[in-house]
Design a protein around this motif. Structure first.
Motif, PDB file in Angstrom:
ATOM      1  N   CYS A  20      -0.108  -7.254 -36.828  1.00 33.89           N
ATOM      2  CA  CYS A  20      -1.267  -7.011 -36.337  1.00 33.89           C
ATOM      3  C   CYS A  20      -2.019  -5.373 -36.945  1.00 33.89           C
ATOM      4  O   CYS A  20      -1.207  -4.286 -36.777  1.00 33.89           O
ATOM      5  CB  CYS A  20      -1.116  -6.796 -34.974  1.00 33.89           C
ATOM      6  N   ILE A  21      -2.949  -5.549 -37.651  1.00 32.13           N
ATOM      7  CA  ILE A  21      -3.368  -4.282 -38.334  1.00 32.13           C
ATOM      8  C   ILE A  21      -4.635  -3.921 -37.743  1.00 32.13           C
ATOM      9  O   ILE A  21      -5.834  -4.517 -37.614  1.00 32.13           O
ATOM     10  CB  ILE A  21      -3.625  -4.457 -39.731  1.00 32.13           C
ATOM     11  N   LEU A  22      -4.585  -2.791 -36.922  1.00 33.97           N
ATOM     12  CA  LEU A  22      -5.816  -2.292 -36.240  1.00 33.97           C
ATOM     13  C   LEU A  22      -6.700  -1.466 -37.088  1.00 33.97           C
ATOM     14  O   LEU A  22      -6.144  -0.331 -37.405  1.00 33.97           O
ATOM     15  CB  LEU A  22      -5.260  -1.632 -34.909  1.00 33.97           C
ATOM     16  N   VAL A  23      -7.787  -1.783 -37.577  1.00 36.08           N
ATOM     17  CA  VAL A  23      -8.593  -0.794 -38.419  1.00 36.08           C
ATOM     18  C   VAL A  23      -9.542  -0.127 -37.489  1.00 36.08           C
ATOM     19  O   VAL A  23     -10.285  -0.919 -36.952  1.00 36.08           O
ATOM     20  CB  VAL A  23      -9.249  -1.607 -39.732  1.00 36.08           C
ATOM     21  N   THR A  24      -9.522   1.122 -37.900  1.00 38.28           N
ATOM     22  CA  THR A  24     -10.748   1.970 -37.211  1.00 38.28           C
ATOM     23  C   THR A  24     -11.597   2.458 -38.226  1.00 38.28           C
ATOM     24  O   THR A  24     -11.164   2.782 -39.400  1.00 38.28           O
ATOM     25  CB  THR A  24      -9.984   3.104 -36.317  1.00 38.28           C
ATOM     26  N   GLY A  25     -12.939   2.429 -37.781  1.00 36.28           N
ATOM     27  CA  GLY A  25     -13.757   3.149 -38.517  1.00 36.28           C
ATOM     28  C   GLY A  25     -14.635   4.272 -37.956  1.00 36.28           C
ATOM     29  O   GLY A  25     -14.785   3.957 -36.766  1.00 36.28           O
ATOM     30  N   GLY A  26     -14.750   5.289 -38.448  1.00 34.72           N
ATOM     31  CA  GLY A  26     -15.351   6.405 -37.774  1.00 34.72           C
ATOM     32  C   GLY A  26     -14.599   7.096 -36.677  1.00 34.72           C
ATOM     33  O   GLY A  26     -13.535   7.033 -36.675  1.00 34.72           O
ATOM     34  N   LYS A  27     -15.253   7.892 -35.776  1.00 34.02           N
ATOM     35  CA  LYS A  27     -14.799   8.551 -34.654  1.00 34.02           C
ATOM     36  C   LYS A  27     -14.291   7.772 -33.593  1.00 34.02           C
ATOM     37  O   LYS A  27     -15.045   6.641 -33.262  1.00 34.02           O
ATOM     38  CB  LYS A  27     -15.781   9.530 -34.324  1.00 34.02           C
ATOM     39  N   VAL A  28     -13.123   7.920 -33.415  1.00 33.92           N
ATOM     40  CA  VAL A  28     -12.213   7.105 -31.873  1.00 33.92           C
ATOM     41  C   VAL A  28     -12.426   8.134 -30.823  1.00 33.92           C
ATOM     42  O   VAL A  28     -12.074   9.133 -30.802  1.00 33.92           O
ATOM     43  CB  VAL A  28     -11.256   6.665 -32.556  1.00 33.92           C
ATOM     44  N   SER A  29     -13.004   7.337 -29.522  1.00 39.99           N
ATOM     45  CA  SER A  29     -13.057   8.157 -28.523  1.00 39.99           C
ATOM     46  C   SER A  29     -11.714   8.335 -27.857  1.00 39.99           C
ATOM     47  O   SER A  29     -10.603   7.947 -28.235  1.00 39.99           O
ATOM     48  CB  SER A  29     -13.868   7.296 -27.532  1.00 39.99           C
ATOM     49  N   GLU A  30     -11.651   9.186 -26.938  1.00 40.58           N
ATOM     50  CA  GLU A  30     -10.390   9.428 -26.475  1.00 40.58           C
ATOM     51  C   GLU A  30      -9.674   8.340 -25.651  1.00 40.58           C
ATOM     52  O   GLU A  30      -8.492   7.881 -25.713  1.00 40.58           O
ATOM     53  CB  GLU A  30     -10.435  10.646 -25.125  1.00 40.58           C
ATOM     54  N   ASP A  31     -10.594   7.440 -24.943  1.00 38.97           N
ATOM     55  CA  ASP A  31     -10.188   6.265 -24.411  1.00 38.97           C
ATOM     56  C   ASP A  31      -9.669   5.235 -25.544  1.00 38.97           C
ATOM     57  O   ASP A  31      -8.864   4.613 -25.191  1.00 38.97           O
ATOM     58  CB  ASP A  31     -11.153   5.634 -23.750  1.00 38.97           C
ATOM     59  N   GLY A  32     -10.328   5.231 -26.729  1.00 37.56           N
ATOM     60  CA  GLY A  32     -10.110   4.443 -27.787  1.00 37.56           C
ATOM     61  C   GLY A  32      -8.745   4.867 -28.381  1.00 37.56           C
ATOM     62  O   GLY A  32      -8.062   3.946 -28.517  1.00 37.56           O
ATOM     63  N   GLN A  33      -8.292   6.186 -28.437  1.00 36.37           N
ATOM     64  CA  GLN A  33      -7.097   6.597 -28.921  1.00 36.37           C
ATOM     65  C   GLN A  33      -5.879   5.880 -28.045  1.00 36.37           C
ATOM     66  O   GLN A  33      -5.204   5.167 -28.587  1.00 36.37           O
ATOM     67  CB  GLN A  33      -6.913   7.903 -28.704  1.00 36.37           C
ATOM     68  N   GLN A  34      -6.308   6.067 -26.474  1.00 35.87           N
ATOM     69  CA  GLN A  34      -5.282   5.706 -25.725  1.00 35.87           C
ATOM     70  C   GLN A  34      -4.876   4.083 -25.788  1.00 35.87           C
ATOM     71  O   GLN A  34      -3.890   3.581 -25.850  1.00 35.87           O
ATOM     72  CB  GLN A  34      -5.512   5.924 -24.160  1.00 35.87           C
ATOM     73  N   ARG A  35      -6.075   3.537 -26.145  1.00 30.30           N
ATOM     74  CA  ARG A  35      -6.049   1.842 -26.205  1.00 30.30           C
ATOM     75  C   ARG A  35      -5.113   1.692 -27.396  1.00 30.30           C
ATOM     76  O   ARG A  35      -4.215   0.562 -27.358  1.00 30.30           O
ATOM     77  CB  ARG A  35      -7.204   1.301 -26.212  1.00 30.30           C
ATOM     78  N   LEU A  36      -5.519   2.226 -28.709  1.00 29.63           N
ATOM     79  CA  LEU A  36      -4.809   1.863 -29.827  1.00 29.63           C
ATOM     80  C   LEU A  36      -3.404   2.547 -29.705  1.00 29.63           C
ATOM     81  O   LEU A  36      -2.549   1.620 -30.070  1.00 29.63           O
ATOM     82  CB  LEU A  36      -5.637   2.680 -31.006  1.00 29.63           C
ATOM     83  N   ASP A  37      -3.013   3.671 -29.133  1.00 27.62           N
ATOM     84  CA  ASP A  37      -1.627   4.136 -28.936  1.00 27.62           C
ATOM     85  C   ASP A  37      -0.889   2.951 -28.293  1.00 27.62           C
ATOM     86  O   ASP A  37       0.291   2.633 -28.522  1.00 27.62           O
ATOM     87  CB  ASP A  37      -1.735   5.178 -28.289  1.00 27.62           C
ATOM     88  N   ALA A  38      -1.483   2.524 -27.161  1.00 24.86           N
ATOM     89  CA  ALA A  38      -0.688   1.523 -26.415  1.00 24.86           C
ATOM     90  C   ALA A  38      -0.592   0.361 -27.057  1.00 24.86           C
ATOM     91  O   ALA A  38       0.445  -0.149 -26.969  1.00 24.86           O
ATOM     92  CB  ALA A  38      -1.571   1.186 -24.975  1.00 24.86           C
ATOM     93  N   MET A  39      -1.496  -0.264 -27.719  1.00 24.98           N
ATOM     94  CA  MET A  39      -1.189  -1.380 -28.627  1.00 24.98           C
ATOM     95  C   MET A  39       0.056  -1.286 -29.678  1.00 24.98           C
ATOM     96  O   MET A  39       0.734  -2.119 -29.842  1.00 24.98           O
ATOM     97  CB  MET A  39      -2.535  -1.866 -29.490  1.00 24.98           C
ATOM     98  N   VAL A  40       0.099   0.000 -30.211  1.00 22.79           N
ATOM     99  CA  VAL A  40       1.092   0.246 -31.275  1.00 22.79           C
ATOM    100  C   VAL A  40       2.432   0.337 -30.413  1.00 22.79           C
ATOM    101  O   VAL A  40       3.437   0.010 -30.933  1.00 22.79           O
ATOM    102  CB  VAL A  40       0.670   1.602 -32.065  1.00 22.79           C
ATOM    103  N   ARG A  41       2.379   0.740 -29.396  1.00 17.54           N
ATOM    104  CA  ARG A  41       3.556   1.184 -28.430  1.00 17.54           C
ATOM    105  C   ARG A  41       4.215  -0.028 -27.962  1.00 17.54           C
ATOM    106  O   ARG A  41       5.354   0.101 -28.031  1.00 17.54           O
ATOM    107  CB  ARG A  41       3.405   2.359 -27.440  1.00 17.54           C
ATOM    108  N   THR A  42       3.384  -0.848 -27.473  1.00 21.72           N
ATOM    109  CA  THR A  42       4.035  -1.988 -26.783  1.00 21.72           C
ATOM    110  C   THR A  42       3.356  -3.272 -27.002  1.00 21.72           C
ATOM    111  O   THR A  42       2.198  -3.381 -27.239  1.00 21.72           O
ATOM    112  CB  THR A  42       4.087  -1.794 -25.120  1.00 21.72           C
ATOM    113  N   THR A  43       4.400  -4.367 -26.849  1.00 23.52           N
ATOM    114  CA  THR A  43       3.723  -5.638 -26.667  1.00 23.52           C
ATOM    115  C   THR A  43       3.652  -6.329 -25.539  1.00 23.52           C
ATOM    116  O   THR A  43       3.639  -7.458 -24.916  1.00 23.52           O
ATOM    117  CB  THR A  43       4.412  -6.694 -27.891  1.00 23.52           C
ATOM    118  N   ASP A  44       4.256  -5.559 -24.368  1.00 28.63           N
ATOM    119  CA  ASP A  44       4.542  -5.941 -23.004  1.00 28.63           C
ATOM    120  C   ASP A  44       3.165  -6.219 -22.353  1.00 28.63           C
ATOM    121  O   ASP A  44       2.472  -5.074 -21.990  1.00 28.63           O
ATOM    122  CB  ASP A  44       5.464  -5.136 -22.243  1.00 28.63           C
TER     123      ASP A  44
END
Ligand code: ADP
Ligand code: MG
Length: 736
Positions: free
Chosen positions: A628-652
């Motif tokens: 799964c490749i999450l491509v980001t364009g432009g500036k990512v909000s803090e909430d956005g960061q948290q979402r993306l981090d969570a996706m990379v961190r876990t599949t639970d």
């Protein structure tokens, strides 16, 4: 005396016009008004002296207006006001606040609340909230300023309410009216919460709680107040949750008491189930089937929620249950939230069932009228055994010959109310009164005379639902969980890249395709929107066919394609006739193509967490490793960061759901309020998680009475209260 159910417009000083403004805040009655809680409190018992303020703190200051001026700087208008206490003075500034120009008059008393900041060695309040407490004294004989303000405004901890009607109805107005109402409602109505429960929870009485939550005692902890953790708050929150859980539990019990179908589960049926199985079920699948089968054998209706993460294999379990019903001579309805999903279920279940001689039909809204009529006839005559469809299935015109089981797939797309409607369809209730089914035939004499056999209902969801939420949304259902994925799956690798590396991403896709796999590329919107430069699915589709992958087979799927085309594209992808599927989120739920191993999500930062998780669930369904490749364009909000981090961190899925709920709140978590979330007046699903569990336990205890602890009278009173409450909150006819 005011009654708590008195319409708000009959309260002194509130006419129809104000009543209309208040209704936008959900305030219709005196009860609602009293439960309109302050969103914060100001300590005006010990307001701060200007001299003692420290930079960085939040402070309440009561002071007098000295001077004010509107400065037009080059960048924006700035409004400056100087407030004083004796010799001390404090500057307050507001940006872009032309509207304040004529607001303040020298001598006026103000309560100011805001952050203290230091600017060039001088302390000031930046953008403070304020309230005008008293007018300047015209006569000039100035009594101390504090005395000019009413005692509801100073000299105590003061409740701050959200204003209504674009600020026309102020916090101050609420204070006066609520104070007056509290004095004028009867203080001694019997508590709907049974005494034993109240004692165990150490809750204050209802009237006392209301007083204290609006007008806290001087000694109350400001922190407990701000976080809604005072005994008074807890009482009101618990009360709300308690009656929700009581209602759900009651409903569950009543459903169980109704006449249902006792399906036979003999060797013949078992053999029929074995015959359709394309693979060995996992231990989890076996366990949940057992739970379902055991419900189905019982002579009362099943109401069960089947939870299982994406790809856990819910469908086959549903089909097994369907075989039990069909082998017993009944029909089965399987409802999906979208046409694509309905079609997919249709094709895959035909593969499994038609070889064994079962008759499967599809009924969706977009089908031709003539065809629909035909299918409906098959359903009415009982020829069709498994009926798969979308919401069209709950349309009035569909009559079943002998409906025995209803399966609702991907329940999180359906709201509680829709679920009621569906169940109604299958039961004895009328259209005009869609809720009477689920709310017991006790209130429905005709149903009592000829007890209908209620079909079983199995609700399936791929959204892992945090337990507290499940208790409020599905408290009326029993729950089975598939907590194991089918064997041979390799964990999905999730990566995050910025879109300036898209070349690498495309090369990766190309390699996977060369290895015989397929890929999804998902975009957030359908058409290019110039304003925010989102690469749209359509444009990228053209880009790919012409430039990026001219040699590959590319498909396009989005919500605005006509249904037939959608179906074709989907089927082609499923059969391996397309290498890359460019799509919007229409593929989100339930789509199953095991050979797809790549999920590229562009502008991943724009998607919600659960949505990302659902999308990722489209891959990792076969033996090959998926990416799964999450491509980001432009500036990512803090909430956005948290979402993306969570996706990379876990599949639970459960971890993701918890976090998503926290980030977005329950309303958003399920899309909209229309999704059938119970709406709370004072409770908050996230803040009050633990209380939900407690409320559930206490509600069950009450219904397990009457015992020495809780009297019959108390139970009756609680149920009466519940009825009134539910009628109002959920617009539902009858409980209990
Ligand atoms: P979901 O729970 O998301 O609806 P599905 O029912 O679509 O999952 O199943 C996902 C995939 O796993 C399907 O291709 C299905 O055929 C396959 N599958 C389900 N159960 C098993 C099993 N026990 N062994 C092997 N494959 C299975
Ligand atoms: Mg599914």
């Amino acid at each position: 005396m005011l009654e708590s159910n008195t319409p708000i417009q009959f309260v002194k000083g509130i006419g129809p016009r104000l009543a209309e403004v208040l209704s936008t805040k959900g305030i219709h009655t005196v009860h609602d008004l009293l439960h309109y809680l302050p969103f914060r409190y100001e300590d005006r018992l010990n307001p701060r002296g200007i001299a003692e303020l420290r930079p960085g703190e939040m402070a309440t200051v009561i002071a007098e207006v000295r001077t004010s001026i509107l400065l037009r700087t080059r960048r924006m208008p700035i409004f400056e006001m100087t407030a004083g206490q004796g010799r001390a003075s404090l500057k307050c500034i507001w940006f872009n606040a032309t509207y304040l120009r004529d607001k303040f008059k020298p001598g006026q008393m103000l309560a100011l609340y805001g952050k203290v900041e230091e600017n060039r060695g001088q302390l000031q309040l930046v953008q403070p909230q304020f309230e005008i407490l008293g007018e300047a004294d015209q006569a000039g004989s100035n009594p101390p300023a504090e005395q000019r303000a009413s005692s509801l405004e100073v000299g105590r901890i003061v409740p701050i309410y959200e204003s209504a009607g674009q600020g026309r109805v102020t916090s101050r107005w609420f204070r006066r009216v609520i104070h007056w109402a509290l004095q004028n409602v009867p203080p001694e109505t019997p508590d709907p919460i049974p005494v034993a429960v109240r004692a165990r929870m150490k809750l204050p009485g209802p009237h006392e709680a209301l007083w204290n939550v609006h007008w806290p005692e001087p000694g109350e902890s400001l922190q407990d107040l701000q976080s809604s953790r005072t005994p008074a708050h807890l009482r009101l929150i618990f009360e709300e949750l308690f009656f929700l859980e009581l209602g759900l539990e009651l409903q569950r019990r009543q459903q169980k008491a109704q006449t249902g179908i006792a399906f036979a589960l003999n060797d013949g049926v078992r053999a029929a189930i074995r015959k359709i199985l394309p693979f060995h079920p996992t231990a989890a699948q076996k366990r949940v089937l057992k739970e379902i089968a055991s419900d189905m054998e019982k002579p009362f209706p099943m109401r069960r929620l089947l939870q299982g993460d994406v790809g856990s294999g819910k469908t086959i379990v549903a089909l097994e249950a369907a075989i039990i019903a069909i082998e017993n001579g009944y029909q089965v309805a399987l409802m999906a939230p979208t046409e694509i999903l309905a079609q997919q279920h249709y094709f895959s279940s035909r593969q499994v069932l038609e070889a064994a001689g079962y008759r499967v039909v599809l009924l969706t809204g977009s089908m031709e009228e003539e065809r629909k009529r035909q299918v409906r006839r098959h359903i009415a005559q009982g020829n069709a055994q498994l009926i798969i469809g979308t919401h069209a299935l709950i349309e009035k015109k569909v009559e079943f010959a002998k409906l025995g089981l209803v399966v609702v797939d991907e329940q999180h797309r359906f709201g509680v109310l829709q679920r009621f409607r569906l169940m109604t369809k299958t039961g004895g209730a009328t259209e005009a009164n869609p809720s009477s089914y689920s709310f017991a035939n006790a209130g429905n004499p005709s149903a009592a005379a000829v007890p209908p056999s209620e079909p079983d209902v199995l609700v399936m969801t791929a959204t892992p639902i945090p337990r507290t939420l499940a208790l409020t949304l599905y408290g009326d259902l029993d729950v089975s969980v598939i907590d194991e994925l089918p064997p041979g799956r390799t964990p999905i690798v999730t990566r995050r890249v910025s879109d300036d590396r898209c070349q690498e991403v495309w090369e990766f896709v190309r390699k996977q395709v060369a290895a015989g796999h397929q890929a999804y590329v998902v975009y957030p919107v359908i058409e290019e929107n110039e304003e925010n430069e989102i690469k749209a699915a359509i444009k990228m589709y053209h880009e790919m066919t012409k430039r990026i992958f001219p040699d590959l087979r590319i498909g396009l799927l989005h919500g605005r394609l006509d249904p037939e085309l959608k179906e074709q594209v989907m089927r082609m992808f499923q059969k391996g006739g397309l290498d890359v599927l460019v799509a919007t989120t229409v593929i989100e739920v339930g789509v199953d193509v095991p050979n797809a191993t790549v999920m590229v999500i562009e502008h991943a930062e724009r998607f919600g967490l659960s949505q990302l998780h659902q999308l990722r669930g489209r891959i990792g369904r076969g033996a090959a490793r998926s990416h799964c490749i999450l491509v980001t364009g432009g500036k990512v909000s803090e909430d956005g960061q948290q979402r993306l981090d969570a996706m990379v961190r876990t599949t639970d899925g459960f971890k993701i759901a918890e976090l998503d709920l926290e980030l977005r709140g329950p309303g958003e978590f399920f899309g909209t309020r229309q999704a059938g979330m119970p709406s709370f007046q004072v409770a908050n699903l996230i803040r009050d998680r633990q209380l939900i569990e407690v409320a559930r336990r206490e509600a069950t205890a009450v219904l397990d009475g009457p015992n020495s602890e809780i009297s019959k009278d108390e139970i009756d009173r609680a149920v009466r209260h519940l009825r009134a409450r539910w009628r109002k909150t959920y617009g539902l006819a009858e409980v209990g």
